[in-house]
Design a protein around this motif. Structure first.
Motif, PDB file in Angstrom:
ATOM      1  N   PRO A 269       0.843  -1.188   0.000  1.00  0.00           N
ATOM      2  CA  PRO A 269       0.000   0.000   0.000  1.00  0.00           C
ATOM      3  C   PRO A 269       0.889   1.252   0.000  1.00  0.00           C
ATOM      4  O   PRO A 269       1.885   1.300   0.715  1.00  0.00           O
ATOM      5  CB  PRO A 269      -0.784  -0.122   1.314  1.00  0.00           C
ATOM      6  N   GLY A 270       0.523   2.193  -0.819  1.00  0.00           N
ATOM      7  CA  GLY A 270       1.352   3.397  -0.939  1.00  0.00           C
ATOM      8  C   GLY A 270       2.698   3.048  -1.527  1.00  0.00           C
ATOM      9  O   GLY A 270       3.715   3.568  -1.115  1.00  0.00           O
ATOM     10  N   ASN A 271       2.698   2.117  -2.514  1.00  0.00           N
ATOM     11  CA  ASN A 271       3.970   1.660  -3.056  1.00  0.00           C
ATOM     12  C   ASN A 271       4.620   2.741  -3.901  1.00  0.00           C
ATOM     13  O   ASN A 271       3.970   3.683  -4.346  1.00  0.00           O
ATOM     14  CB  ASN A 271       3.769   0.350  -3.842  1.00  0.00           C
ATOM     15  N   PRO A 272       5.896   2.607  -4.142  1.00  0.00           N
ATOM     16  CA  PRO A 272       6.662   3.660  -4.828  1.00  0.00           C
ATOM     17  C   PRO A 272       6.082   4.049  -6.179  1.00  0.00           C
ATOM     18  O   PRO A 272       6.135   5.230  -6.545  1.00  0.00           O
ATOM     19  CB  PRO A 272       8.052   3.055  -4.997  1.00  0.00           C
ATOM     20  N   VAL A 273       5.519   3.092  -6.922  1.00  0.00           N
ATOM     21  CA  VAL A 273       4.999   3.439  -8.238  1.00  0.00           C
ATOM     22  C   VAL A 273       3.863   4.444  -8.092  1.00  0.00           C
ATOM     23  O   VAL A 273       3.852   5.498  -8.732  1.00  0.00           O
ATOM     24  CB  VAL A 273       4.522   2.176  -8.983  1.00  0.00           C
TER      25      VAL A 273
ATOM     26  N   ILE B  80      15.148   7.462 -11.128  1.00  0.00           N
ATOM     27  CA  ILE B  80      14.168   8.544 -11.017  1.00  0.00           C
ATOM     28  C   ILE B  80      14.876   9.877 -10.830  1.00  0.00           C
ATOM     29  O   ILE B  80      14.531  10.880 -11.424  1.00  0.00           O
ATOM     30  CB  ILE B  80      13.220   8.301  -9.818  1.00  0.00           C
ATOM     31  N   LYS B  81      15.911   9.867  -9.976  1.00  0.00           N
ATOM     32  CA  LYS B  81      16.561  11.122  -9.607  1.00  0.00           C
ATOM     33  C   LYS B  81      17.370  11.710 -10.765  1.00  0.00           C
ATOM     34  O   LYS B  81      17.254  12.872 -11.074  1.00  0.00           O
ATOM     35  CB  LYS B  81      17.465  10.903  -8.388  1.00  0.00           C
ATOM     36  N   SER B  82      18.238  10.866 -11.358  1.00  0.00           N
ATOM     37  CA  SER B  82      18.963  11.364 -12.517  1.00  0.00           C
ATOM     38  C   SER B  82      18.291  10.736 -13.738  1.00  0.00           C
ATOM     39  O   SER B  82      18.621   9.626 -14.121  1.00  0.00           O
ATOM     40  CB  SER B  82      20.436  10.993 -12.448  1.00  0.00           C
ATOM     41  N   GLN B  83      17.337  11.468 -14.306  1.00  0.00           N
ATOM     42  CA  GLN B  83      16.468  10.867 -15.314  1.00  0.00           C
ATOM     43  C   GLN B  83      17.228  10.498 -16.570  1.00  0.00           C
ATOM     44  O   GLN B  83      18.119  11.216 -17.015  1.00  0.00           O
ATOM     45  CB  GLN B  83      15.336  11.835 -15.637  1.00  0.00           C
TER      46      GLN B  83
ATOM     47  N   ILE C 258      25.993   4.033  -3.244  1.00  0.00           N
ATOM     48  CA  ILE C 258      24.885   4.296  -4.153  1.00  0.00           C
ATOM     49  C   ILE C 258      23.575   3.794  -3.551  1.00  0.00           C
ATOM     50  O   ILE C 258      22.544   4.465  -3.614  1.00  0.00           O
ATOM     51  CB  ILE C 258      25.134   3.598  -5.515  1.00  0.00           C
ATOM     52  N   LEU C 259      23.638   2.625  -2.907  1.00  0.00           N
ATOM     53  CA  LEU C 259      22.427   2.084  -2.286  1.00  0.00           C
ATOM     54  C   LEU C 259      21.918   3.034  -1.206  1.00  0.00           C
ATOM     55  O   LEU C 259      20.727   3.345  -1.151  1.00  0.00           O
ATOM     56  CB  LEU C 259      22.706   0.696  -1.702  1.00  0.00           C
ATOM     57  N   VAL C 260      22.823   3.522  -0.368  1.00  0.00           N
ATOM     58  CA  VAL C 260      22.401   4.428   0.704  1.00  0.00           C
ATOM     59  C   VAL C 260      21.793   5.703   0.120  1.00  0.00           C
ATOM     60  O   VAL C 260      20.735   6.157   0.564  1.00  0.00           O
ATOM     61  CB  VAL C 260      23.582   4.780   1.633  1.00  0.00           C
ATOM     62  N   SER C 261      22.444   6.270  -0.912  1.00  0.00           N
ATOM     63  CA  SER C 261      21.892   7.521  -1.435  1.00  0.00           C
ATOM     64  C   SER C 261      20.573   7.252  -2.153  1.00  0.00           C
ATOM     65  O   SER C 261      19.665   8.085  -2.117  1.00  0.00           O
ATOM     66  CB  SER C 261      22.894   8.223  -2.344  1.00  0.00           C
ATOM     67  N   ALA C 262      20.429   6.082  -2.788  1.00  0.00           N
ATOM     68  CA  ALA C 262      19.156   5.751  -3.430  1.00  0.00           C
ATOM     69  C   ALA C 262      18.063   5.586  -2.386  1.00  0.00           C
ATOM     70  O   ALA C 262      16.926   6.013  -2.581  1.00  0.00           O
ATOM     71  CB  ALA C 262      19.289   4.471  -4.253  1.00  0.00           C
ATOM     72  N   VAL C 263      18.429   4.979  -1.242  1.00  0.00           N
ATOM     73  CA  VAL C 263      17.433   4.782  -0.186  1.00  0.00           C
ATOM     74  C   VAL C 263      17.023   6.122   0.410  1.00  0.00           C
ATOM     75  O   VAL C 263      15.831   6.395   0.585  1.00  0.00           O
ATOM     76  CB  VAL C 263      17.979   3.837   0.909  1.00  0.00           C
TER      77      VAL C 263
ATOM     78  N   ARG D  17      14.952   8.012  -2.000  1.00  0.00           N
ATOM     79  CA  ARG D  17      13.778   7.251  -2.470  1.00  0.00           C
ATOM     80  C   ARG D  17      13.821   7.030  -3.986  1.00  0.00           C
ATOM     81  O   ARG D  17      12.823   7.179  -4.677  1.00  0.00           O
ATOM     82  CB  ARG D  17      12.480   7.959  -2.089  1.00  0.00           C
ATOM     83  N   ASP D  18      15.011   6.702  -4.511  1.00  0.00           N
ATOM     84  CA  ASP D  18      15.143   6.406  -5.937  1.00  0.00           C
ATOM     85  C   ASP D  18      14.955   4.885  -6.093  1.00  0.00           C
ATOM     86  O   ASP D  18      15.910   4.121  -6.145  1.00  0.00           O
ATOM     87  CB  ASP D  18      16.532   6.845  -6.409  1.00  0.00           C
ATOM     88  N   TYR D  19      13.688   4.460  -6.151  1.00  0.00           N
ATOM     89  CA  TYR D  19      13.381   3.041  -6.036  1.00  0.00           C
ATOM     90  C   TYR D  19      14.016   2.144  -7.087  1.00  0.00           C
ATOM     91  O   TYR D  19      14.531   1.078  -6.752  1.00  0.00           O
ATOM     92  CB  TYR D  19      11.871   2.814  -5.987  1.00  0.00           C
TER      93      TYR D  19
END
Lengths: 302, 359
Positions: free
Chosen positions: B56-60, B114-117, B313-318, B321-323
């Protein structure tokens, strides 16, 4: 002595037997040098974390003229980036850590003991399924998984954090318990219980598990150690929005504020580091001496 | 009549041989291990898919809402954009989405950041994973080797000064969490005593250095990786040392060692071929656990040293919220650990032929 008394089937007065077993374990721990240190350390930290706060009030007032003070009689461990007393934060900061660690250890041990005992005793498909699940969880690197989960679950609840850590922590202990049960299953008293048709539940939980109380105590301690490691790591990365004081938050704030670059802030940043390390060290010494007590073969080797 | 009987017997025969083949495959150690590895990766991929798509309230959904609020996009357009970024077709039923996700995963398509499109997650992984693999791999190698040598020495010279000091050192370092060791290294070596230029050592290489097999490049890479490697080695070598000591001590008391001594074999031969080779075995079972632990812990260590590996990269993505990036990094980390474990297990099967037969 202890090993013999705990490996016997439960006596007619289970409550009294358990008390006697715990007492004799404590005596054995106190006689073992590293066990005594470990026991003392853990007791000390629990006392400081739960009784200390009533004597040392928390200092939350920012004092801009007292930023990064050196340790003194007034501020035993100096002050932080807002001029708050570090010593009071250390005294107050252990409670959450210990609560999460014990919650995790409790749930981990419960899952591990139940599944491990049943898997070892029943064997067959149940054993295979439990082992396969445990294998998968063991392979997934825990820390990245927790990071990912932290984006979906708000980990601001202490108990929830404990449950989550426990859900990932049980497999290693489960395997140890399972292999113990596999060997205990062949013992005569278990055979006798089987012949009496006492039922799986009775045999596993009343006959086999009491003789493994030593193992369970070790599992509990190891569970706490792992939980502290993961928990503080998560808080340090700022992924657990725990409010209030705890050593992990202190560590994170000190790091983020760049306290390491201030000459006077050494005591401030080292205080949580030392506190966490000493707690871990005490727990590990406790676990190791428990192993020595319950597994006499190790005593000769060491 | 006579001609009919072989044709009748044939399908049964084929089925029997198929069954035999399956049995042979299931009994085969290598096949079984590869099967387990694939199963693990599949389970993790499935879990991440359902976390990202169905919670519920998933990233998509969150991302669609964000696009609508931020750019006043119509819902359909926001949905299309989200679908292309997450590399899933939102119009399909969930199970079809799931299969196409698995299919794309098999082809190495993990969606777009998402962040760096416009940046493919795969290209991010290709850029950062090698650094982590290099760092973790070298550290495991050094600490495993060092642990074996020191542990064996401790067992041969039991009760010596070396034994006592290394045991204390090993158990002490073993109990301090590795990220705290990393912080202590920075505080003392870097800031207090100013022995190392910690700020310059950040990143995975200095700006302006051309990658290639040149001495300058190799030295620069080692310069930047030195502190993470030191941390990994210092925190893991204690475990290897103590395990090797216990296992060598146990092996030294075996009958075949006494027999070898009675035969008059040289000490060197007994130590390497008789004791050493057998004493290493318990370490291999620990290797599997250690790989996951070190690789997983690299997230923290890399953040502390600001080393540009997959963990950072994982930490900055988390935190951003760059899923898609987060999902990709997590999957590739797990896959690396699974693959490393597979290698360790196959190696173990080679070193100890008993496990190949299976109990």
């Amino acid at each position: 002595m202890t090993a013999a008394s705990t490996s016997a089937p439960p006596s007619t007065l289970p409550g009294l037997g358990a008390v006697r077993a715990i007492l004799s374990t404590l005596v054995a721990l106190a006689r073992n040098p590293s066990g005594a240190i470990g026991l003392f350390g853990v007791t000390f930290f629990v006392l400081v974390a739960f009784v200390g706060p009533t004597f040392v009030p928390i200092d939350t007032k920012a004092k801009l003229d007292k930023i990064y003070q050196l340790p003194s009689a007034e501020y035993l461990l100096g002050t932080d980036y807002q001029g708050r007393d570090v010593f009071s934060q250390i005294v107050h900061g252990g409670r959450d850590i210990i609560i999460v660690a014990s919650t995790t250890a409790l749930i981990t041990t419960t899952i591990a003991v139940t599944l491990g005992a049943l898997a070892g005793f029943l064997g067959g498909w149940f054993d295979s399924v439990v082992l396969a699940i445990a294998d998968i969880i063991l392979t997934i690197p825990q820390f990245p998984l927790l990071l990912v989960l932290a984006t979906f679950v708000r980990l601001n609840n202490i108990v929830l954090l404990g449950v989550l850590l426990a859900a990932l922590g049980w497999p290693a202990l489960m395997r140890a318990i399972r292999s113990q049960v596999l060997s205990l299953r062949q013992r005569d008293y278990v055979e006798a219980a089987r012949c009496l048709d006492l039922g799986t539940g009775h045999i596993v939980f009343r006959q086999i598990l009491p003789s493994m109380s030593g193992y369970i105590a070790i599992s509990f301690t190891l569970g706490m150690i792992n939980a502290i490691f993961l928990q503080v790591g998560l808080i340090f990365l700022g992924l657990v929005p725990l409010s209030g004081n705890n050593w992990g938050v202190m560590l994170q704030l000190a790091w983020v504020r760049g306290a390491i670059f201030y000459k006077n802030a050494l005591a401030y940043i080292l205080a949580p580091v030392v506190a966490i390390s000493l707690l871990q060290l005490s727990l590990i010494m406790l676990a190791r001496s428990l192993e020595e007590i319950f597994n006499p073969r190790l005593r000769q080797g060491a | 009549m006579v001609a009919a009987s072989p044709t009748l017997a044939k399908p049964a025969d084929a089925r029997a041989s198929l069954f035999e083949g399956w049995r042979a495959l299931a009994d085969n150690y290598v096949a079984r291990r590869i099967g387990k590895a694939v199963l693990t990766i599949w389970a993790v991929a499935t879990m991440t898919f359902f976390l990202v798509r169905l919670m519920p309230g998933n990233p998509v959904e969150q991302f669609i809402g964000q696009l609508i609020a931020q750019y006043q996009l119509p819902y359909a357009e926001a949905r299309d954009q989200a679908a292309s970024l997450f590399a899933i077709d939102l119009d399909q039923p969930v199970y079809l989405q799931y299969f196409s996700f698995l299919g794309k995963l098999a082809q190495g398509d993990l969606g777009t950041s998402i962040k760096s499109q416009g940046v493919k997650v795969t290209s991010i992984i290709v850029a950062f994973l090698p650094w982590t693999l290099f760092c973790v791999g070298i550290s495991l190698f050094i600490s495993f080797g060092l642990g074996i040598i020191l542990g064996a020495l401790m067992a041969y010279w039991r009760g010596s000064v070396l034994d006592y000091s290394l045991t204390t050192f090993g158990s002490l370092l073993h109990s301090i969490p590795n990220y705290l060791i990393a912080m202590i290294l920075i505080i003392f070596l870097g800031v207090r005593w100013e022995l190392l230029p910690v700020v310059k050592m950040r990143g995975s290489m200095s700006p302006g250095i051309q990658p290639g097999f040149t001495l300058v490049f190799v030295l620069d890479v080692l310069f930047h990786a030195a502190l993470p490697i030191l941390t990994y080695v210092v925190t893991t070598v204690g475990t290897w040392m103590l395990t090797m000591k216990a296992s060598t001590t146990a092996t030294l008391e075996e009958d075949y060692v006494n027999f070898a001594r009675a035969k008059g074999l040289t000490d060197g031969r007994i130590r390497t071929a008789y004791v050493g080779r057998n004493a290493i075995l318990p370490l291999f079972t620990q290797l599997t656990l250690s790989i996951g632990f070190v690789f997983g812990g690299s997230v923290l260590i890399e953040s502390i040293f600001v080393y540009r590996g997959i963990g950072t990269i994982l930490v900055s993505a988390v935190s951003g919220r760059d899923y898609p990036v987060m999902q990709g990094c997590f999957l590739i980390t797990t896959a690396s650990v699974v693959f490393a474990n597979l290698l360790a297990d196959l190696l173990y099967g080679y070193v100890d032929p008993r496990v190949r037969v299976g109990q």
